[in-house]
Design an enzyme around this catalytic site. Structure first.
Site, PDB file in Angstrom:
ATOM      1  N   ASP A  55      25.488  37.432 -13.928  1.00 29.42           N
ATOM      2  CA  ASP A  55      24.913  37.492 -12.585  1.00 29.42           C
ATOM      3  C   ASP A  55      23.435  37.101 -12.587  1.00 29.42           C
ATOM      4  O   ASP A  55      22.718  37.352 -13.560  1.00 29.42           O
ATOM      5  CB  ASP A  55      25.064  38.928 -12.045  1.00 29.42           C
ATOM      6  CG  ASP A  55      24.807  38.998 -10.553  1.00 29.42           C
ATOM      7  OD1 ASP A  55      24.902  37.968  -9.859  1.00 29.42           O
ATOM      8  OD2 ASP A  55      24.496  40.113 -10.081  1.00 29.42           O
ATOM      9  N   GLY A  56      22.988  36.504 -11.484  1.00 28.48           N
ATOM     10  CA  GLY A  56      21.565  36.267 -11.293  1.00 28.48           C
ATOM     11  C   GLY A  56      21.107  34.826 -11.360  1.00 28.48           C
ATOM     12  O   GLY A  56      19.909  34.550 -11.258  1.00 28.48           O
TER      13      GLY A  56
ATOM     14  N   TRP B 295      17.490  33.757  -9.893  1.00 27.26           N
ATOM     15  CA  TRP B 295      16.560  33.240 -10.908  1.00 27.26           C
ATOM     16  C   TRP B 295      15.959  31.917 -10.428  1.00 27.26           C
ATOM     17  O   TRP B 295      14.756  31.695 -10.551  1.00 27.26           O
ATOM     18  CB  TRP B 295      17.315  33.041 -12.218  1.00 27.26           C
ATOM     19  CG  TRP B 295      16.516  32.544 -13.381  1.00 27.26           C
ATOM     20  CD1 TRP B 295      15.795  33.279 -14.274  1.00 27.26           C
ATOM     21  CD2 TRP B 295      16.370  31.180 -13.799  1.00 27.26           C
ATOM     22  NE1 TRP B 295      15.220  32.466 -15.225  1.00 27.26           N
ATOM     23  CE2 TRP B 295      15.549  31.171 -14.960  1.00 27.26           C
ATOM     24  CE3 TRP B 295      16.853  29.962 -13.310  1.00 27.26           C
ATOM     25  CZ2 TRP B 295      15.211  30.001 -15.629  1.00 27.26           C
ATOM     26  CZ3 TRP B 295      16.508  28.797 -13.970  1.00 27.26           C
ATOM     27  CH2 TRP B 295      15.693  28.820 -15.119  1.00 27.26           C
TER      28      TRP B 295
ATOM     29  N   HIS C  34      22.365  27.809 -11.977  1.00 26.87           N
ATOM     30  CA  HIS C  34      23.668  27.674 -12.625  1.00 26.87           C
ATOM     31  C   HIS C  34      23.576  26.727 -13.819  1.00 26.87           C
ATOM     32  O   HIS C  34      24.176  26.966 -14.874  1.00 26.87           O
ATOM     33  CB  HIS C  34      24.712  27.170 -11.630  1.00 26.87           C
ATOM     34  CG  HIS C  34      24.985  28.135 -10.518  1.00 26.87           C
ATOM     35  ND1 HIS C  34      25.382  29.436 -10.742  1.00 26.87           N
ATOM     36  CD2 HIS C  34      24.911  27.990  -9.155  1.00 26.87           C
ATOM     37  CE1 HIS C  34      25.544  30.061  -9.576  1.00 26.87           C
ATOM     38  NE2 HIS C  34      25.261  29.201  -8.609  1.00 26.87           N
TER      39      HIS C  34
ATOM     40  N   SER D 204      34.439  33.852  -9.322  1.00 29.96           N
ATOM     41  CA  SER D 204      35.403  34.766  -8.704  1.00 29.96           C
ATOM     42  C   SER D 204      36.101  34.085  -7.525  1.00 29.96           C
ATOM     43  O   SER D 204      35.636  33.064  -7.010  1.00 29.96           O
ATOM     44  CB  SER D 204      34.699  36.036  -8.212  1.00 29.96           C
ATOM     45  OG  SER D 204      33.914  35.745  -7.066  1.00 29.96           O
TER      46      SER D 204
ATOM     47  N   GLU E  36      36.133  35.232  -4.651  1.00 32.24           N
ATOM     48  CA  GLU E  36      35.212  35.378  -3.524  1.00 32.24           C
ATOM     49  C   GLU E  36      34.133  34.283  -3.518  1.00 32.24           C
ATOM     50  O   GLU E  36      33.570  33.953  -2.467  1.00 32.24           O
ATOM     51  CB  GLU E  36      34.538  36.751  -3.559  1.00 32.24           C
ATOM     52  CG  GLU E  36      35.466  37.924  -3.233  1.00 32.24           C
ATOM     53  CD  GLU E  36      36.254  38.413  -4.433  1.00 32.24           C
ATOM     54  OE1 GLU E  36      36.088  37.828  -5.546  1.00 32.24           O
ATOM     55  OE2 GLU E  36      37.047  39.362  -4.295  1.00 32.24           O
TER      56      GLU E  36
ATOM     57  N   ARG F 234      31.223  30.691  -0.840  1.00 29.78           N
ATOM     58  CA  ARG F 234      29.819  30.277  -0.877  1.00 29.78           C
ATOM     59  C   ARG F 234      29.662  28.914  -0.188  1.00 29.78           C
ATOM     60  O   ARG F 234      30.653  28.227   0.068  1.00 29.78           O
ATOM     61  CB  ARG F 234      29.331  30.211  -2.332  1.00 29.78           C
ATOM     62  CG  ARG F 234      29.219  31.589  -2.966  1.00 29.78           C
ATOM     63  CD  ARG F 234      28.554  31.534  -4.327  1.00 29.78           C
ATOM     64  NE  ARG F 234      28.316  32.880  -4.837  1.00 29.78           N
ATOM     65  CZ  ARG F 234      27.660  33.151  -5.949  1.00 29.78           C
ATOM     66  NH1 ARG F 234      27.151  32.161  -6.673  1.00 29.78           N
ATOM     67  NH2 ARG F 234      27.479  34.398  -6.341  1.00 29.78           N
TER      68      ARG F 234
ATOM     69  N   LEU G  86      36.664  33.387 -32.791  1.00 26.66           N
ATOM     70  CA  LEU G  86      36.416  34.081 -31.527  1.00 26.66           C
ATOM     71  C   LEU G  86      37.346  33.578 -30.424  1.00 26.66           C
ATOM     72  O   LEU G  86      37.533  32.377 -30.257  1.00 26.66           O
ATOM     73  CB  LEU G  86      34.963  33.849 -31.102  1.00 26.66           C
ATOM     74  CG  LEU G  86      34.552  34.353 -29.711  1.00 26.66           C
ATOM     75  CD1 LEU G  86      34.551  35.871 -29.653  1.00 26.66           C
ATOM     76  CD2 LEU G  86      33.172  33.803 -29.328  1.00 26.66           C
TER      77      LEU G  86
ATOM     78  N   ARG H  57      26.649  43.670 -17.448  1.00 25.45           N
ATOM     79  CA  ARG H  57      26.326  42.953 -16.216  1.00 25.45           C
ATOM     80  C   ARG H  57      24.823  42.698 -16.175  1.00 25.45           C
ATOM     81  O   ARG H  57      24.020  43.618 -16.344  1.00 25.45           O
ATOM     82  CB  ARG H  57      26.742  43.721 -14.960  1.00 25.45           C
ATOM     83  CG  ARG H  57      26.374  42.920 -13.702  1.00 25.45           C
ATOM     84  CD  ARG H  57      26.975  43.443 -12.435  1.00 25.45           C
ATOM     85  NE  ARG H  57      26.687  42.518 -11.336  1.00 25.45           N
ATOM     86  CZ  ARG H  57      27.438  42.353 -10.262  1.00 25.45           C
ATOM     87  NH1 ARG H  57      28.539  43.054 -10.128  1.00 25.45           N
ATOM     88  NH2 ARG H  57      27.121  41.495  -9.330  1.00 25.45           N
TER      89      ARG H  57
ATOM     90  N   ILE I 291      31.069  46.491 -10.354  1.00 20.22           N
ATOM     91  CA  ILE I 291      32.079  45.834 -11.183  1.00 20.22           C
ATOM     92  C   ILE I 291      32.511  44.512 -10.537  1.00 20.22           C
ATOM     93  O   ILE I 291      32.993  43.604 -11.211  1.00 20.22           O
ATOM     94  CB  ILE I 291      33.310  46.743 -11.399  1.00 20.22           C
ATOM     95  CG1 ILE I 291      32.881  48.077 -12.010  1.00 20.22           C
ATOM     96  CG2 ILE I 291      34.333  46.085 -12.314  1.00 20.22           C
ATOM     97  CD1 ILE I 291      32.186  47.964 -13.339  1.00 20.22           C
TER      98      ILE I 291
ATOM     99  N   GLU J 133      32.675  50.890 -22.075  1.00 13.47           N
ATOM    100  CA  GLU J 133      31.300  51.334 -21.884  1.00 13.47           C
ATOM    101  C   GLU J 133      30.597  50.286 -21.011  1.00 13.47           C
ATOM    102  O   GLU J 133      30.714  49.082 -21.272  1.00 13.47           O
ATOM    103  CB  GLU J 133      30.578  51.461 -23.233  1.00 13.47           C
ATOM    104  CG  GLU J 133      31.196  52.484 -24.173  1.00 13.47           C
ATOM    105  CD  GLU J 133      31.132  53.900 -23.603  1.00 13.47           C
ATOM    106  OE1 GLU J 133      30.123  54.231 -22.952  1.00 13.47           O
ATOM    107  OE2 GLU J 133      32.086  54.668 -23.820  1.00 13.47           O
TER     108      GLU J 133
END
Length: 254
Positions: free
Chosen positions: A22-23, A27, A39, A67, A69, A73, A133, A190, A197, A209
């Site tokens: 996020d951000g 930014w 981005h 997302s 949602e 945008r 990974l 986050r 969330i 956590e």
């Protein structure tokens, strides 16, 4: 000055880390730039954190990239994000292979433009035999969409007689989720100072956590990741048990 990395107990790493990146927009706006500028610079953070997780030996990393949602945008931002997605996937696939990283994608892919679908398919195929990974990109994803989709598929199989309604339990639901082949995240990060969330892995994060940082995603680097992991390692994970029970079990197993 020694890196925080040296303080990490590699025997107690979270097996699966999930990140809400996020951000980016804020930014960029703070720098007087267009949101897409944020981005674009967020991609460097993705590269750095993926590398950091691979170096440490983290097994699974899920990144909340887009997302359902986010489709609401402004059109120019969505178009720009999709173009950036395609460009980044095609540019980074060779690096993923070089580092033995296997790409996975979860979400409602039907909403993605054809060029994005093609780029993803090519990258998924090219990294399919890698054994390091597991990098999971949540694209056009929302947890409510995932849960509804899982329930619909379970209901369909009940109608077909493949499973009995009375036999449906937590394990059944787990098998129908888009994350069925991955362990649940143990640590969720986050960035950007929001404490939500945001419809991300709602079922899977039941005992994760949660770690929130004010750092905007384009500024998030390996040292920030190490801080989050050290914070995780300093917590007592009880899973509904008492502290005394956890300590007793730890002593028995040591």
């Amino acid at each position: 000055m020694s890196s925080l990395k040296e303080q990490i107990d590699t025997e107690r790493l979270p097996r699966h880390i999930a990140i809400i990146m996020d951000g980016n927009g804020r930014w960029a706006q703070e720098k007087g730039k267009d949101r897409l500028y944020g981005h674009f610079h967020g991609v460097e953070s993705v590269r750095d954190i993926v590398e950091g997780c691979a170096e440490l030996g983290v097994g699974y990393l899920t990144l909340y990239a887009f997302s359902t949602e986010n489709w609401d945008r402004p059109a120019y931002e969505v178009t720009g994000l999709m173009e950036l997605l395609v460009e980044t996937i095609r540019k980074e696939t060779a690096t993923l292979n070089k580092n033995n990283i296997k790409l996975h994608v979860i979400g409602d892919h039907s909403m993605l433009p054809e060029n994005a679908k093609q780029a993803l398919k090519e990258s998924l195929d090219m990294t399919s035999t890698n054994t390091g990974l597991h990098l999971i990109m949540a694209l056009s994803y929302s947890s409510r969409w995932e849960l509804v989709n899982a329930v619909q598929r379970i209901a369909s199989d009940v109608e077909l007689g493949t499973i009995k309604a009375a036999d449906v339990n937590q394990d059944t639901l787990q098998r129908y989720l888009s994350t069925s082949e991955f362990p649940d995240p143990e640590l969720m990060i986050r960035t950007s100072g929001e404490y939500r969330i945001s419809n991300f892995l709602l079922y899977q994060l039941a005992y994760a956590e949660l770690y929130f940082t004010p750092v905007r995603w384009p500024d998030f680097r390996k040292e920030n990741l190490y801080e989050a992991i050290l914070d995780f390692q300093g917590r007592e994970r009880r899973f509904g048990k008492t502290s005394a029970q956890v300590k007793s079990e730890t002593n028995l197993n040591s």
